[in-house]
Design an enzyme around this catalytic site. Structure first.
Site, PDB file in Angstrom:
ATOM      1  N   TYR A 125       0.893  -1.311   0.070  1.00 21.78           N
ATOM      2  CA  TYR A 125       0.063   0.010  -0.036  1.00 21.78           C
ATOM      3  C   TYR A 125       0.995   1.297  -0.030  1.00 21.78           C
ATOM      4  O   TYR A 125       0.738   2.337  -0.589  1.00 21.78           O
ATOM      5  CB  TYR A 125      -1.056   0.048   1.232  1.00 21.78           C
ATOM      6  CG  TYR A 125      -1.694   1.091   1.391  1.00 21.78           C
ATOM      7  CD1 TYR A 125      -2.833   1.440   0.592  1.00 21.78           C
ATOM      8  CD2 TYR A 125      -1.368   2.169   2.593  1.00 21.78           C
ATOM      9  CE1 TYR A 125      -3.368   2.647   0.846  1.00 21.78           C
ATOM     10  CE2 TYR A 125      -2.189   3.273   2.767  1.00 21.78           C
ATOM     11  CZ  TYR A 125      -3.353   3.540   1.877  1.00 21.78           C
ATOM     12  OH  TYR A 125      -3.803   4.672   2.161  1.00 21.78           O
ATOM     13  N   LEU A 126       1.848   1.252   0.889  1.00 21.34           N
ATOM     14  CA  LEU A 126       2.682   2.337   0.936  1.00 21.34           C
ATOM     15  C   LEU A 126       3.476   2.645  -0.438  1.00 21.34           C
ATOM     16  O   LEU A 126       3.810   3.848  -0.721  1.00 21.34           O
ATOM     17  CB  LEU A 126       4.017   2.164   2.203  1.00 21.34           C
ATOM     18  CG  LEU A 126       3.215   2.227   3.520  1.00 21.34           C
ATOM     19  CD1 LEU A 126       4.277   1.934   4.334  1.00 21.34           C
ATOM     20  CD2 LEU A 126       2.365   3.552   3.799  1.00 21.34           C
TER      21      LEU A 126
END
Lengths: 213, 213
Positions: A125-126
């Site tokens: 996600y990051l």
């Protein structure tokens, strides 16, 4: 200011729309279904149809600024993270450049500055958020990237801690206070060009997002 | 030329290593496990340990060029697509810039130029590849991006079709011929700055990847 919100029906979006209206701005809430139109109106926004995985650029027409607070959420697969959080954001940046919309506030996430040191299950996600942020920052747009830490649905306090370089950590932050920070950034051009981490805290929002000179 | 191959144990990597050796280059095969060392040696390469999701930059030490042909593959989740195909590629580009390694050949995929028009189930993959390609192309490195269409394990023919702007389509291509194209690109600086689609075809590889002047 005419502000188009992508992700208007999300947790931050629903906090943001009435705050934009209260501050005297004209908010457009971009949603995927007409079933969400009434809710947009109740929140003080003009609804428009747009789908980040399909057509949405027309919904930005006439905006002075765009806020990207869309996210595929934790309940869908990583394929949606690629298509919405990363590619949708990137297409939104491109759409603004094509339409001469200059101002863009991106809701990113704490840890996006350095995905490799993030909580391991969150790293994909990051990575997506980081690449979306980069697409904005290397564009010609007037950008502000906001990177809130863990979000809560607590009532907003109007007070936060903002970090202009990645911080060691901090308190969780209510979505309402992130929304307040978006409004303050839109109203303060000194925030352009900055990526700001947001935490719960004690400093009035408007003051907290003001870069030191 | 000293060439470090990321993804050396993959389908294209295993075709590439002996071709590099045959052409007189020194190939380093970067693999995740010492159990793969013997195979690297059999293919004519010097094995080094490196993990695209962890530490690998040291394995590039001394290289004149890096070939990225790693991929998380179809059997893993989209989270690996984010961490390997996108983030691993991007970290490889960064590592080359930091170490003064100037030449980089990226194995991308046909369709990465415009993910929105790609085969729908593949779009998240094409987004990851496109963003990886962009990271390379906006770097200071001498880049060539190769975008092969559907790959086969057929024997190489030494002949392909190359398209310097996205083409409507074409024949599948053996991995062996993609590997041959990598060697031809490394040996022809005129390919720097180009993104080239690769299909099965009738033109000798070395000639096909030569841009028209």
């Amino acid at each position: 200011m005419d502000v188009a919100v992508l992700g208007a029906n999300g947790g931050i979006g629903r906090q943001l729309l009435p705050r934009l209206a209260d501050a005297g701005h004209d908010a457009v809430g971009v949603v995927r279904s007409e079933a969400q139109f009434e809710r947009m109106r109740e929140l003080g926004a003009h609804p428009r149809l747009g789908d980040l995985e399909g057509e949405f650029a027309h919904a930005l027409q006439g905006a002075d600024a765009v806020v990207f607070t869309a996210g595929s959420g934790g309940a869908t697969g990583w394929d949606k993270t690629l298509m919405v959080d990363l590619w949708g954001a990137r297409r939104a940046v491109d759409a603004c450049e094509e339409r001469g919309i200059d101002r863009f506030v991106m809701i990113s996430a704490r840890g996006a500055a350095d995905p490799d040191t993030g909580y391991e299950p969150l790293r994909p996600y990051l990575v997506a958020k980081r690449c979306a942020d980069d697409a904005l920052q290397r564009s010609a747009l007037a950008d502000t990237v906001l990177r809130p830490t863990t979000l809560t649905d607590e009532e907003g306090t109007g007070r936060i801690t903002a970090a202009f370089t990645p911080a060691a950590g901090g308190d969780d932050i209510p979505r309402a206070d992130v929304a307040a920070a978006v409004v303050s950034c839109l109203e303060n051009d000194a925030t352009i060009g900055h990526a700001i981490e947001l935490y719960g805290g004690d400093t009035p929002v408007e003051e907290a997002v003001r870069p030191e000179v």
